[in-house]
Design a protein around this motif. Structure first.
Motif, PDB file in Angstrom:
ATOM      1  N   ALA A 113      -3.934  10.899   2.325  1.00  0.00           N
ATOM      2  CA  ALA A 113      -4.684  10.932   1.063  1.00  0.00           C
ATOM      3  C   ALA A 113      -6.171  10.779   1.365  1.00  0.00           C
ATOM      4  O   ALA A 113      -6.565  10.020   2.250  1.00  0.00           O
ATOM      5  N   ALA A 114      -6.993  11.503   0.617  1.00  0.00           N
ATOM      6  CA  ALA A 114      -8.443  11.472   0.821  1.00  0.00           C
ATOM      7  C   ALA A 114      -9.091  10.540  -0.200  1.00  0.00           C
ATOM      8  O   ALA A 114      -8.768  10.584  -1.386  1.00  0.00           O
ATOM      9  N   LYS A 115     -10.005   9.711   0.284  1.00  0.00           N
ATOM     10  CA  LYS A 115     -10.758   8.823  -0.614  1.00  0.00           C
ATOM     11  C   LYS A 115     -11.747   9.675  -1.394  1.00  0.00           C
ATOM     12  O   LYS A 115     -12.466  10.482  -0.830  1.00  0.00           O
ATOM     13  N   LEU A 116     -11.774   9.509  -2.704  1.00  0.00           N
ATOM     14  CA  LEU A 116     -12.683  10.279  -3.543  1.00  0.00           C
ATOM     15  C   LEU A 116     -14.084   9.676  -3.471  1.00  0.00           C
ATOM     16  O   LEU A 116     -14.250   8.487  -3.176  1.00  0.00           O
ATOM     17  N   GLU A 128     -10.823   1.758  -6.135  1.00  0.00           N
ATOM     18  CA  GLU A 128     -11.043   2.919  -5.277  1.00  0.00           C
ATOM     19  C   GLU A 128     -10.050   3.986  -5.700  1.00  0.00           C
ATOM     20  O   GLU A 128      -8.956   3.683  -6.187  1.00  0.00           O
ATOM     21  N   VAL A 154      -0.334   4.293  -0.732  1.00  0.00           N
ATOM     22  CA  VAL A 154      -1.189   5.466  -0.560  1.00  0.00           C
ATOM     23  C   VAL A 154      -0.861   6.094   0.792  1.00  0.00           C
ATOM     24  O   VAL A 154      -0.973   5.434   1.828  1.00  0.00           O
ATOM     25  N   GLU A 192     -16.317   5.247  -6.862  1.00  0.00           N
ATOM     26  CA  GLU A 192     -15.565   4.002  -6.929  1.00  0.00           C
ATOM     27  C   GLU A 192     -16.307   3.052  -7.845  1.00  0.00           C
ATOM     28  O   GLU A 192     -17.419   3.326  -8.291  1.00  0.00           O
ATOM     29  N   TYR A 230      -4.358   8.364  -6.726  1.00  0.00           N
ATOM     30  CA  TYR A 230      -4.028   6.962  -6.462  1.00  0.00           C
ATOM     31  C   TYR A 230      -5.228   6.120  -6.872  1.00  0.00           C
ATOM     32  O   TYR A 230      -6.359   6.424  -6.494  1.00  0.00           O
ATOM     33  N   ASN A 264       0.851  -1.185   0.000  1.00  0.00           N
ATOM     34  CA  ASN A 264       0.000   0.000   0.000  1.00  0.00           C
ATOM     35  C   ASN A 264       0.889   1.237   0.000  1.00  0.00           C
ATOM     36  O   ASN A 264       1.534   1.545   1.002  1.00  0.00           O
ATOM     37  N   TYR A 280      -8.066   7.648  -4.616  1.00  0.00           N
ATOM     38  CA  TYR A 280      -7.635   8.525  -3.527  1.00  0.00           C
ATOM     39  C   TYR A 280      -6.890   9.709  -4.125  1.00  0.00           C
ATOM     40  O   TYR A 280      -6.319   9.626  -5.218  1.00  0.00           O
ATOM     41  N   TYR A 281      -6.878  10.805  -3.373  1.00  0.00           N
ATOM     42  CA  TYR A 281      -6.287  12.044  -3.851  1.00  0.00           C
ATOM     43  C   TYR A 281      -5.459  12.667  -2.732  1.00  0.00           C
ATOM     44  O   TYR A 281      -5.851  12.646  -1.567  1.00  0.00           O
ATOM     45  N   ARG A 282      -4.320  13.237  -3.130  1.00  0.00           N
ATOM     46  CA  ARG A 282      -3.462  13.914  -2.150  1.00  0.00           C
ATOM     47  C   ARG A 282      -2.920  15.190  -2.767  1.00  0.00           C
ATOM     48  O   ARG A 282      -2.477  15.202  -3.921  1.00  0.00           O
TER      49      ARG A 282
END
Length: 79
Positions: free
Chosen positions: A27-30, A38, A23, A33, A51, A21, A40-42
């Protein structure tokens, strides 16, 4: 510094161990999905990273309509 902005992969998993992993914890889950992915954004110091995590054991193909990709790019620019 340019090396930091390349597309990267974590170490692959096996049938008995999950993939690495990579991530970051911040990082925030968008809010979207699929059954297999899934997102994710950072945003760290103005460097924005997306991600994409495969959450299904079996690999597959991800189809992204161009208008959805444009929405994603607009989201990432505004975030």
């Amino acid at each position: 510094m340019a090396q930091d902005r390349l597309i990267k992969e974590g170490a692959q998993g096996t049938a008995r161990t999950p993939a690495q992993n990579i991530v970051p914890q911040d990082a925030a889950k968008l809010p979207f999905e699929t059954p297999s992915y899934e997102f994710y954004y950072r945003n760290k110091n103005g460097q924005k990273t997306l991600y994409v995590i495969s959450i299904s054991y079996h690999p597959g193909i991800l189809e992204v309509p161009l208008e959805k990709l444009a929405e994603l790019i607009a989201f990432l620019r505004a975030a």
